[in-house]
Design an enzyme around this catalytic site. Structure first.
Site, short mmCIF file in Angstrom:
data_model
loop_
_atom_site.label_atom_id
_atom_site.label_comp_id
_atom_site.label_asym_id
_atom_site.label_seq_id
_atom_site.Cartn_x
_atom_site.Cartn_y
_atom_site.Cartn_z
CB CYS A 195 5.24 13.56 1.89
SG CYS A 195 5.94 12.17 0.95
CG ASP A 202 7.32 17.71 3.22
OD1 ASP A 202 7.81 16.92 4.05
OD2 ASP A 202 6.92 17.35 2.10
#
Length: 288
Positions: A195, A202
């Site tokens: 992120c 992620d």
């Protein structure tokens, strides 16, 4: 005044990584936090001046919401899955935590019908994105019919390679310019980025379909792995991958499609293509 009147460029000002003192559970479209796509696109060489203002790709961001609920006029809760199609030529993305907070604001809100719910979503998301956003609601009686499918193509992960670069390295991409062109689809489940604001991981799978000089597969896999230490939003990572492949490997046609695992009940699946094509079916994979 709409969310579109408050477009942001600094992700640090978003709700990401910040404690929320009180969760709103009644309808609050002002919670949506639109962010301009332009600054991050400028980093990878996409500006309004390029090609007369045209983007070097088409496509959309395909979202899925797994936590959507509201009340009927009599106060009975309803639940649904929702899919959203945000065109990539919209001026803004919608920051994902603000999207979650906005959807939570439906929880104790009475709507006259499912059509009223859909109309509110179309109106509010379109205002935030700056373009029409497609919305489809899936009711519980349709849940059992929702498919699960892995990305099709030749999986790069079969290769036993050394990986020692963990920030985007487009120089790892090479292609056989002196050989006959090919058309192929390649996939990997090893895409991982972080992120942009919180640094949280992620996880994603990616599918690359192209026609042109054959891309060196080992170099492509090492390139995809190089995102492992990179901080950027999903949409921005996919556009960076697309532009790096386009620039370094010079395909005649190119599509890049990534499916990221969900966070906060939302997944984001960006798709970019060099040519008109049907959007991928928004079908989740096993990790989603």
């Amino acid at each position: 005044m709409t969310a579109q009147d408050h477009v942001h460029t600094d992700p640090a000002d978003s709700p990401l990584g910040k404690a929320v003192a009180t969760y709103r559970d009644t309808y609050a479209p002002e919670l949506l936090y639109p962010m301009s796509r332009a600054p991050k696109r400028e980093e990878i060489g996409i500006t309004a001046a390029n090609a007369g203002g045209r983007l070097p790709f088409m496509g959309a961001d395909l979202w899925t919401a797994f936590e959507l609920s509201w009340l009927t006029p009599r106060g009975k809760p309803e639940v649904a899955l929702a899919t959203f199609t945000v065109p990539c030529d919209s001026p803004n993305i919608i920051e994902s935590k603000s999207f979650k907070l906005y959807l939570n604001s439906f929880n104790m809100t009475r709507f006259d019908s499912i059509d009223a719910v859909r109309e509110a979503l179309v109106r509010d998301l379109g205002a935030a994105a700056g373009a029409y956003v497609g919305v489809r609601l899936v009711l519980p009686e349709q849940f059992d019919a929702q498919p699960l499918h892995e990305l099709s193509g030749l999986c790069l992960d079969r290769m036993d390679i050394d990986c020692d670069v963990f920030h985007p390295a487009p120089e790892l991409l090479t292609a056989a310019f002196d050989e006959l062109p090919v058309t192929e689809t390649l996939t990997s489940n090893l895409l991982k980025s972080n992120c942009l604001v919180t640094g949280q991981p992620d996880w994603g799978s990616v599918q690359i379909t192209y026609s042109g000089p054959q891309i060196d597969q080992a170099g492509l896999l090492r390139y995809l792995v190089s995102f492992r230490g990179h901080n950027e939003f999903h949409e921005q990572c996919v556009e960076r991958i697309y532009m790096d492949i386009l620039t370094r490997c010079r395909p005649v046609k190119l599509q890049v499609y990534a499916r990221y695992t969900r966070r906060g009940g939302l997944d984001i699946n960006p798709w970019r293509t060099s040519h008109p094509a049907a959007a991928p079916a928004n079908v989740r994979n096993a990790r989603q």
